[in-house]
Design a protein around this motif. Sequence first.
Motif, short mmCIF file in Angstrom:
data_model
loop_
_atom_site.label_atom_id
_atom_site.label_comp_id
_atom_site.label_asym_id
_atom_site.label_seq_id
_atom_site.Cartn_x
_atom_site.Cartn_y
_atom_site.Cartn_z
N UNK A 96 43.47 35.22 42.32
CA UNK A 96 43.12 36.00 41.13
C UNK A 96 44.10 35.72 40.00
N UNK A 97 43.73 36.01 38.78
CA UNK A 97 44.49 35.53 37.64
C UNK A 97 45.89 36.13 37.56
N UNK A 98 46.05 37.38 37.95
CA UNK A 98 47.36 38.03 37.82
C UNK A 98 48.38 37.49 38.82
N UNK A 99 47.92 37.11 40.00
CA UNK A 99 48.82 36.59 41.03
C UNK A 99 48.05 35.59 41.88
N UNK A 100 47.88 34.36 41.39
CA UNK A 100 47.01 33.40 42.09
C UNK A 100 47.45 33.12 43.52
N UNK A 101 46.48 33.23 44.44
CA UNK A 101 46.73 32.93 45.84
C UNK A 101 46.18 31.56 46.24
N UNK A 102 45.16 31.10 45.52
CA UNK A 102 44.56 29.81 45.87
C UNK A 102 44.19 29.03 44.62
N UNK A 103 44.27 27.73 44.73
CA UNK A 103 43.67 26.80 43.78
C UNK A 103 42.53 26.11 44.52
N UNK A 104 41.35 26.09 43.91
CA UNK A 104 40.16 25.50 44.53
C UNK A 104 39.63 24.41 43.62
N UNK A 135 37.17 33.23 50.67
CA UNK A 135 38.55 32.93 51.06
C UNK A 135 39.48 34.08 50.73
N UNK A 136 39.38 34.61 49.51
CA UNK A 136 40.27 35.70 49.12
C UNK A 136 40.01 36.96 49.93
N UNK A 137 38.76 37.23 50.23
CA UNK A 137 38.45 38.39 51.06
C UNK A 137 38.98 38.19 52.48
N UNK A 138 38.88 36.99 53.00
CA UNK A 138 39.44 36.70 54.32
C UNK A 138 40.96 36.87 54.32
N UNK A 139 41.62 36.50 53.21
CA UNK A 139 43.07 36.64 53.10
C UNK A 139 43.50 38.07 52.80
N UNK A 140 42.53 38.94 52.60
CA UNK A 140 42.85 40.34 52.35
C UNK A 140 43.29 40.64 50.95
N UNK A 141 42.90 39.79 49.99
CA UNK A 141 43.29 40.01 48.59
C UNK A 141 42.36 41.06 47.98
N UNK A 142 42.89 42.16 47.44
CA UNK A 142 42.04 43.22 46.87
C UNK A 142 41.21 42.70 45.70
N UNK A 143 40.03 43.29 45.54
CA UNK A 143 39.20 42.97 44.38
C UNK A 143 39.91 43.41 43.11
N UNK A 144 39.63 42.70 42.00
CA UNK A 144 40.20 43.09 40.71
C UNK A 144 39.60 44.43 40.28
N UNK A 145 40.46 45.36 39.95
CA UNK A 145 39.98 46.68 39.55
C UNK A 145 39.07 46.59 38.33
N UNK A 146 39.45 45.73 37.39
CA UNK A 146 38.66 45.61 36.16
C UNK A 146 37.26 45.06 36.44
N UNK A 147 37.14 44.18 37.44
CA UNK A 147 35.84 43.60 37.76
C UNK A 147 34.94 44.60 38.46
N UNK A 148 35.53 45.62 39.11
CA UNK A 148 34.73 46.57 39.88
C UNK A 148 34.31 47.78 39.06
N UNK A 149 34.84 47.91 37.85
CA UNK A 149 34.48 49.07 37.03
C UNK A 149 33.04 48.96 36.54
#
Length: 622
Positions: A566-574, A608-622
């Motif tokens: 995710x943009x604030x703290x990138x975990x993966x480059x694809x 991939x991010x869901x498998x890694x347990x990365x929370x959804x972006x709060x702004x995207x879920x509003x």
Amino acid sequence: MNEQPPLRVASVALIAMIGASICLACVLVRVAWIQLDPPEQLAEFLDDRTVSRGDRPPRADVVDRRGRVLASSRIGRRIFVDPLGIERPYAETLTRVCEIAGLDPSEVFPRVARRLAYNEAPPEGKGPSRYVSIGRVLDDSTALRVEAAKITGVHLERRFVRESPAGTALAEIVGVVGIDHDGLVGVEASADERLRGEHGRITYVHDSRGKPMWIRPGAHVAPQPADPLRLTIDLHIQGIAQRVCDAGVIEMDAASVRALVVDPRTGEVLAMADARRDPPDAIAWQPDPDSDVATYDPDQRYRVIEPWTEAQRAIPSLRRNRFVSEVYEPGSTFKPFAWAAVLQAGAIDAGTELDTEQGVWQKGRRTITDVHPHDALSWHDVLVYSSNIGMAKGVERISHPALRDAVRAFGFGDSTSLGLPHETPGMVAPIKRWNDFTQTSVSFGYNIAVTPVQMARAFSVFARPGETLGTLPSLKLLADEFTGSSFDVRVRVLAPAVATAARSAMQRVAERMSERAERNHEDLRDFPYTLFGKSGTAELAVPSWWKAGRGYLDKQHRSSFVAAAPIDSPRIVVLVIVDDPGPELVANRRHFGSATAGPLLMRITRETLEYLGVPHDAAREE
């Protein structure tokens, strides 16, 4: 009472003992005589009876980052024939063996026949052949059937067997071993010494036929198997990427779809998936029967990927890994690097406006066009709207050496040293051949050739956290190379402020792609992560095996998208690359990277991010 009989018995026993002692002494003398001065016919059998041989440990397992087995060894059994002892008639015996073991007689018969012919007149000083391997390692049930048949001259030997529980999904990464269990390609080759372990040794006394008789105490040094070799690959993420690529190659009517997933914080490669096919309407390059030069018809669809050999089709592990061995022109996915280089040089500000000529600019004899025409764009929006004209005008503000040095600083033109065979460093023009044409072309991703691993490594410069933002990581495929630090040696490429500015512009690029993908693909609606990235759509160069040699195919492209999340703290480059999207997509202008590679990248990213347990972006879920 008469004592005579016991006395007689004692005398007889004494005489027998004396006689036995004399016989034993004669035997000992005879043995000593034979040892010291053996007859000629026995001399060849009285060599040193002590034999020492190596004791090989089983090859170490290859496992993924979570310890799931990718390759392991077991002991199997294989048939071999003693040409001197095989039953006659040979043909009937070998036919019986082939029927029991499921072997092909056309392969077995010639091998045995050559050894039989050799035995009829062996070279001087050499004995007859007693060993011919005639097939693959058998499964347990087949080995038991061969053993139960008790065919004279047909034996079973124990051999190590290398198996891959993960199937073919990682074949091009893990590689394959040879008949002696030596690595041939892939990690099996690059880490061969490490996987072998330490050989042991056993010393024993044998009889005249070579069979072991006994082992002296301390004469066996046990082999030491190596610890499992842990890769950075995650088998589950690999499965996600492979599944999306397999579906994508059909959905996009493409020649191939590739996906690479990297952790930008550490440079760990998490997945490399490659799905390919021969499109049914594609043809190979055919030579003109009346000419020595191959013909080219722009209305035809040509095969743009070199076909596999028969061996590569049969054994996927023998295929070259295209993420390191094949280069491509990246097109607009290269623009962030040239864009950042100009900003880093201080030649322009993100808000500086450039005249983008309503989408058509005649620069000397060269016409440069934009897909989306604009009168003028800020340097920030040049990247957002992927303006070729804006990029060409921007790089005019820095020197040729400055742009070339920046390109090299991002790692292009150098091997990533990932540890896979056949890696190419890519192609960056030398400074003596770097001219105005090169400067302009490189600004939008032409006249330069890169590998997918180079592209993912370079893009990580924009995605690394904290003080490492703007530094170039080293890619890693072996997880146990780490020494406890999360970060590699830091090579500063960009100032953090420049990397942040590029990330901001690419966020808007990804938002535009995501909005389009969510409209057109039901499964991508309500995408829960914020990406930043860049699409690219490059014309495919005429394949090198076409003798006419130069230029680009009119209607065939390589579409790609590279992003981090995710943009604030990138975990993966694809990175997703679609080779040759189908003609229908081209005709409807849906072949661009944002329309083909973009949706596939979003699917891989979400899972991939869901498998890694990365929370959804709060702004995207509003």
